[in-house]
Design a protein around this motif. Sequence first.
Motif, PDB file in Angstrom:
ATOM      1  N   LEU A 160       0.864  -1.180   0.000  1.00 24.42           N
ATOM      2  CA  LEU A 160       0.000   0.000   0.000  1.00 24.42           C
ATOM      3  C   LEU A 160       0.899   1.228   0.000  1.00 24.42           C
ATOM      4  N   ILE A 161       0.921   1.943  -1.128  1.00 22.45           N
ATOM      5  CA  ILE A 161       1.724   3.159  -1.231  1.00 22.45           C
ATOM      6  C   ILE A 161       0.906   4.331  -0.698  1.00 22.45           C
ATOM      7  N   VAL A 162       1.491   5.092   0.223  1.00 26.78           N
ATOM      8  CA  VAL A 162       0.773   6.199   0.852  1.00 26.78           C
ATOM      9  C   VAL A 162       1.442   7.519   0.470  1.00 26.78           C
ATOM     10  N   GLU A 163       0.716   8.359  -0.257  1.00 30.15           N
ATOM     11  CA  GLU A 163       1.262   9.586  -0.842  1.00 30.15           C
ATOM     12  C   GLU A 163       0.419  10.782  -0.390  1.00 30.15           C
ATOM     13  N   ASP A 164       1.035  11.960  -0.378  1.00 28.65           N
ATOM     14  CA  ASP A 164       0.281  13.149   0.036  1.00 28.65           C
ATOM     15  C   ASP A 164      -0.596  13.704  -1.086  1.00 28.65           C
ATOM     16  N   ILE A 165      -0.002  13.916  -2.263  1.00 29.17           N
ATOM     17  CA  ILE A 165      -0.760  14.569  -3.333  1.00 29.17           C
ATOM     18  C   ILE A 165      -0.279  14.106  -4.697  1.00 29.17           C
ATOM     19  N   VAL A 166      -1.204  13.873  -5.592  1.00 35.38           N
ATOM     20  CA  VAL A 166      -0.885  13.539  -6.976  1.00 35.38           C
ATOM     21  C   VAL A 166      -1.249  14.752  -7.829  1.00 35.38           C
ATOM     22  N   GLU A 167      -0.266  15.228  -8.586  1.00 31.86           N
ATOM     23  CA  GLU A 167      -0.526  16.372  -9.453  1.00 31.86           C
ATOM     24  C   GLU A 167      -0.528  15.906 -10.913  1.00 31.86           C
ATOM     25  N   THR A 168       0.640  15.813 -11.556  1.00 36.65           N
ATOM     26  CA  THR A 168       0.675  15.301 -12.936  1.00 36.65           C
ATOM     27  C   THR A 168       0.483  13.783 -12.954  1.00 36.65           C
ATOM     28  N   GLY A 169       0.870  13.129 -11.865  1.00 38.31           N
ATOM     29  CA  GLY A 169       0.807  11.669 -11.809  1.00 38.31           C
ATOM     30  C   GLY A 169       2.111  11.004 -12.227  1.00 38.31           C
ATOM     31  N   LYS A 170       3.059  11.800 -12.686  1.00 37.58           N
ATOM     32  CA  LYS A 170       4.311  11.225 -13.203  1.00 37.58           C
ATOM     33  C   LYS A 170       5.110  10.512 -12.119  1.00 37.58           C
TER      34      LYS A 170
END
Length: 216
Positions: A129-139
């Motif tokens: 489970l990858i936990v990220e703050d924010i996705v913008e471009t998605g790159k």
Amino acid sequence: GACNAGCIPDDEKGYELDVFCVPKHYEEDLDRVIIPHGLIMDRTERLARDIVRDMGTHHIVALCVLKGGYKFFADLLDYIKALNQNSDKSVPLTVDFIRLKSYCNDQSTNSVKVIGGDELSTLTGKNVLIVEDIVETGKTMETLLSLLSEYKPKMVKVVSLLVKRTPRSSGYRPDYIGFEVPDSFLVGYALDYNEYFRDLSHICILTEGAKEKYKV
Ligand code: IMP
Ligand code: MG
């Protein structure tokens, strides 16, 4: 596109700063609170429930993408732990932490380097489970996912607290999304601008003046 569940619309007014508690040193830098801390927590509680329902009882490796993900990661895992200790089913959890360095010589590139954390080979056969703050471009996330896939995890799910509605998006969508937010620069709850504003509980839009003030 459509404003889905967890949608913060473009014309969201939010709340005046003095409705909540904001550090004195940031009062001049922020206009309004867009997502109060309590709302983040309430949404995170539900994400934890959805994730546990979908990922089953096979050992989960929760992978925190530092630094911006650390608050969301800690709070999400607290809610998953609460589910684990209060129901008949439970899922073993282990944690790992990585940082991502994207190299962009003027232009955005798809090259992302992973620093820190255990060897990625420890993820082979695991539910990640990858936990990220924010996705913008998605790159960033697309590159991390293609890198991870070489190590053949059993399952990979991505949860991002925020997804920005932006024409710069590659079209990538995380499996779980806390809130879809307007195309502005957001800070607080561990999201930073040049390392500032991680010490702010609520998510706020940075003013143009503050961008200038904290510029490096
Ligand atoms: P992407 O590769 O364009 O999706 O970029 C994602 C990364 O850019 C995130 O992990 C953040 O570190 C950073 N980022 C993008 N937008 C914001 C923002 O509004 N505030 C703080 N960091 C951001
Ligand atoms: Mg990040």
